[in-house]
Design an enzyme around this catalytic site. Sequence first.
Site, PDB file in Angstrom:
ATOM      1  N   ARG A 161       0.843  -1.201   0.000  1.00  0.00           N
ATOM      2  CA  ARG A 161       0.000   0.000   0.000  1.00  0.00           C
ATOM      3  C   ARG A 161       0.876   1.248   0.000  1.00  0.00           C
ATOM      4  NH1 ARG A 161      -4.811   1.354   4.299  1.00  0.00           N
ATOM      5  NH2 ARG A 161      -3.120   1.226   5.848  1.00  0.00           N
ATOM      6  N   ASP A 442      -3.981   3.193  14.290  1.00  0.00           N
ATOM      7  CA  ASP A 442      -3.153   3.790  13.240  1.00  0.00           C
ATOM      8  C   ASP A 442      -3.716   5.171  12.946  1.00  0.00           C
ATOM      9  OD1 ASP A 442      -5.389   3.424  11.639  1.00  0.00           O
ATOM     10  OD2 ASP A 442      -4.419   2.062  10.228  1.00  0.00           O
TER      11      ASP A 442
END
Length: 538
Positions: A161, A442
Amino acid sequence: MVDGVKILANIPGKAQDFILSESALEFLAALHRTFESTRQNLLRARLVTQLRLDAGEKLDFPPETAHIRAEPSWHCVPPAPGLEDRRVEITGPTDRKMVVNALNSGAKTFMADFEDSNAPTFANMVNGQLNLYDAIRRQVDFEQGGKSYKLSSSPAVLIVRPRGWHLDEPRVTVDSHPISGSLFDFALYFFHNAHELVKRGSGPYFYLPKMEHYLEARLWNDVFLFSQSYIKMAHNTIRATVLIETLPAAFHMEEILFELRNHSAGLNCGRWDYIFSFIKKRRADPSAIMPDRKDVTMEVGFMDAYVRLLIQTCHKRKVAAMGGMSAQIPIKGDDKANEIAMGKVRADKLREVTAGHDGTWIAHPLINKIAMDIFNENMLGPNQYHVRREEVKVTAADLLNTNVKGKITDEGVRSNVSAALAYSAAWIAGNGCIPLNFLMEDAATAEIARVQLWQWVRYTSSLDSGHPITTSYIDSLVKELSPNVKKLVGGIKDEHVRIAGDYLKGQMRKEWPSDFLTSDLMSYLEKLDGGKWIKSAL
């Protein structure tokens, strides 16, 4: 050095010279010079859309692409090698220990993350590329603290990613302008590894984050075509799964698949960023005030509608409809609390597989068996493309439904302040993924915390006790909770906590919340990079 290219940071070790080779930099420069103007135009279009929403316009399915949605005959390409069965995917940053542990976890794939679970210090970005290079070639084994880390004989399939279109890579400039963080991450991985991956029976596979419009997917498709031609690779070798994690993208799912149809591996429910985007995009709408973060579950109206539409859309076009992340992680030393947490994981994964998802995400290797057992029991084939969900009828009103039951509590406000402080401080210190109260936090969960606090202050919300949520109330909680942050998260200093506290208090006083805390705090990574930081003109 390549003409017009400057590297404004220097990290110790061999990684920088190896990864940022002259030929790799030439590729980066070619991508920048070809696509940067389009990227900037698309980012400006985001700002225009936001202004329209602020003025009261409502999001809807684009009328100019109704023919694409109505045409039943087009489908995406079949799954590439290793992507036929994705029932459990583990995610995490690209440090060497995480890479080995994730690839050995028993999950079907590993999403190696340069984005939300990664703090983009230059060392993290460049060393992460070297770690993936070594992992692909089975030369990633190492020893640390007397323990040996060795790659298994059948590791998970690797998916990468890159950062989103909105983020720059400020330590590398082309013609005096910072390059796109997306292109930096994509290009270096692709350039160094694409042919090697194909030779080993896999391929260059990606997760694409934070898109808001199908034209942004078209840009990625153009980048893929250009890149494959550049290294003399057959077109349509790349595969990309798009995270539907912004509210505008939910109205563009079919169009995003259509733009990427020759490279698509499906869509993913990026649930935490989606909640963040739902609040942020509707910043001017007082009817969109959410209760405590824990009450905004996958069962609430707008989240359930988004899931059902994503599954229907993907299976209509014969690609994977991936589920999202359960944030719970194992709780050591408290069997009762751990069983409650793991029960939440089981319930979440059962909801996903029975809804028709083809796979799910986990954040910790010890959760792999739980998720795998649920999917093995309920998904007997490699995927569920045959579950077409033709009964689903999702309208724009369903995707915009703000009816969410719950309260705003003192505990909820405190939890948000604590999460925002701890994550922001850790991020500035170079850590993009932290365990907090037995949840893996996160950037996405910290962003929900930040914009919820802003929303409650902006619209003079009150706690269930009647106490008003004001800037002074948030200030007092920042002061009260800041001393505890260093106990919650290792590796951070008083200065990091101070910066995080000042930032959060400043956000409460803004007319509108910033788009991304990662953009705001990027300059503080300068000290870790040992170089000059340059901000994009936009």
